[in-house]
Design a protein around this motif. Structure first.
Motif, PDB file in Angstrom:
ATOM      1  N   UNK A   1       0.798  -1.237   0.000  1.00 21.93           N
ATOM      2  CA  UNK A   1       0.000   0.000   0.000  1.00 21.93           C
ATOM      3  C   UNK A   1       0.827   1.282   0.000  1.00 21.93           C
ATOM      4  N   UNK A   2       1.983   1.267   0.669  1.00 21.18           N
ATOM      5  CA  UNK A   2       2.799   2.482   0.736  1.00 21.18           C
ATOM      6  C   UNK A   2       3.394   2.840  -0.624  1.00 21.18           C
ATOM      7  N   UNK A   3       3.518   1.852  -1.491  1.00 22.35           N
ATOM      8  CA  UNK A   3       4.065   2.094  -2.827  1.00 22.35           C
ATOM      9  C   UNK A   3       2.968   2.256  -3.870  1.00 22.35           C
ATOM     10  N   UNK A   4       1.817   1.659  -3.605  1.00 22.12           N
ATOM     11  CA  UNK A   4       0.748   1.653  -4.601  1.00 22.12           C
ATOM     12  C   UNK A   4       0.271   3.064  -4.939  1.00 22.12           C
ATOM     13  N   UNK A   5       0.124   3.921  -3.923  1.00 19.30           N
ATOM     14  CA  UNK A   5      -0.348   5.286  -4.164  1.00 19.30           C
ATOM     15  C   UNK A   5       0.604   6.087  -5.036  1.00 19.30           C
ATOM     16  N   UNK A   6       1.890   6.204  -4.630  1.00 21.53           N
ATOM     17  CA  UNK A   6       2.848   6.932  -5.465  1.00 21.53           C
ATOM     18  C   UNK A   6       2.991   6.318  -6.859  1.00 21.53           C
ATOM     19  N   UNK A   7       2.948   4.989  -6.937  1.00 25.07           N
ATOM     20  CA  UNK A   7       3.082   4.331  -8.239  1.00 25.07           C
ATOM     21  C   UNK A   7       1.900   4.667  -9.137  1.00 25.07           C
ATOM     22  N   UNK A   8       0.705   4.718  -8.558  1.00 21.42           N
ATOM     23  CA  UNK A   8      -0.478   5.039  -9.349  1.00 21.42           C
ATOM     24  C   UNK A   8      -0.380   6.452  -9.920  1.00 21.42           C
ATOM     25  N   UNK A   9       0.152   7.379  -9.116  1.00 21.68           N
ATOM     26  CA  UNK A   9       0.331   8.757  -9.595  1.00 21.68           C
ATOM     27  C   UNK A   9       1.324   8.799 -10.757  1.00 21.68           C
ATOM     28  N   UNK A  10       2.437   8.087 -10.613  1.00 19.07           N
ATOM     29  CA  UNK A  10       3.454   8.064 -11.670  1.00 19.07           C
ATOM     30  C   UNK A  10       2.900   7.402 -12.928  1.00 19.07           C
ATOM     31  N   UNK A  11       2.181   6.302 -12.737  1.00 20.72           N
ATOM     32  CA  UNK A  11       1.594   5.611 -13.886  1.00 20.72           C
ATOM     33  C   UNK A  11       0.623   6.516 -14.633  1.00 20.72           C
ATOM     34  N   UNK A  12      -0.134   7.311 -13.878  1.00 20.04           N
ATOM     35  CA  UNK A  12      -1.068   8.233 -14.512  1.00 20.04           C
ATOM     36  C   UNK A  12      -0.354   9.237 -15.403  1.00 20.04           C
ATOM     37  N   UNK A  13       0.788   9.741 -14.926  1.00 22.10           N
ATOM     38  CA  UNK A  13       1.571  10.686 -15.725  1.00 22.10           C
ATOM     39  C   UNK A  13       2.102  10.012 -16.989  1.00 22.10           C
ATOM     40  N   UNK A  14       2.642   8.823 -16.833  1.00 24.44           N
ATOM     41  CA  UNK A  14       3.213   8.115 -17.979  1.00 24.44           C
ATOM     42  C   UNK A  14       2.138   7.727 -18.989  1.00 24.44           C
ATOM     43  N   UNK A  15       0.979   7.317 -18.502  1.00 16.51           N
ATOM     44  CA  UNK A  15      -0.123   6.967 -19.407  1.00 16.51           C
ATOM     45  C   UNK A  15      -0.587   8.187 -20.207  1.00 16.51           C
TER      46      UNK A  15
END
Length: 211
Positions: A111-125
């Motif tokens: 969970x501690x990584x999922x939030x930041x990763x989702x934000x980064x993935x959104x930018x890359x997408x």
């Protein structure tokens, strides 16, 4: 001085890494502009050699000046099958969903990584790079690899396989940590209609779907 092609060995990792760095700096042939850390190159080479994937180096004297490694390349294979005459297409442990969906699924347990990763993935997408990457995620989203990820994220294997009209064999192991059996079923559901009858078959250690 003669050129030579031979199988790579782990002792070649520094030479391979130096060659990779040189090619990356040319900004022409690969999707990043700097090589990953040496430890990542070592891990990549060890993984490839342990899996007995083809990994060759081109040498000039004692210097490595080129390489060829063969691994999972489902995206390139699916697209190439649409453009050239092919007798069939084989997907070995190929993902059935776009990469962002798989990454999000893999990070649900952290969970501690999922939030930041989702934000980064959104930018890359959205086609945008970002410098805001936590240290814990730099191995996955370091800036040098982001252009490559953006390019790959545009690809949805389920959509691409629907365009393939030649016979398709889908093979997926049930203990794969990266790609699940469900991915194989996603691919099978999206295959285009064909005169070749369905011949799905399931084995205990490796599940396969054929068309």
């Amino acid at each position: 001085m003669q050129f030579a092609i031979r199988e790579a060995r782990m002792k070649d990792v520094k030479g391979y890494h130096a060659c990779l760095t040189s090619v990356a700096l040319e900004r022409k042939h690969i999707g990043f502009v700097e090589a990953p850390p040496l430890r990542d190159s070592r891990k990549w080479m060890k993984t490839a050699l342990d899996a007995r994937n083809p990994f060759l180096v081109l040498t000039k004297g004692s210097t490595i000046v080129g390489w060829c490694d063969v691994g999972r390349r489902e995206r390139e294979g699916l697209i190439a099958t649409q453009r050239v005459t092919a007798a069939g297409f084989v997907s070995l442990a190929g993902p059935g969903r776009a990469a962002p969906a798989i990454i999000r699924e893999q990070l649900r347990g952290a969970p501690k990584l999922a939030g930041p990763a989702d934000r980064i993935l959104g930018e890359l997408e959205a086609g945008r790079t970002t410098d805001s990457v936590p240290p814990e995620l730099r191995s996955l989203f370091r800036p040098s690899v982001q252009p490559y990820l953006i390019s790959g994220f545009r690809y949805d294997p389920a959509k691409e396989i629907a365009k393939v009209t030649v016979p398709v064999l889908i093979v997926q192991g049930s203990t794969d940590r990266q790609v699940s059996v469900e991915d194989a079923h996603y691919l099978k559901k999206r295959q285009s209609a064909s005169a070749i009858p369905d011949r799905s078959r399931h084995e205990p250690s490796a599940q396969g779907c054929t068309r």
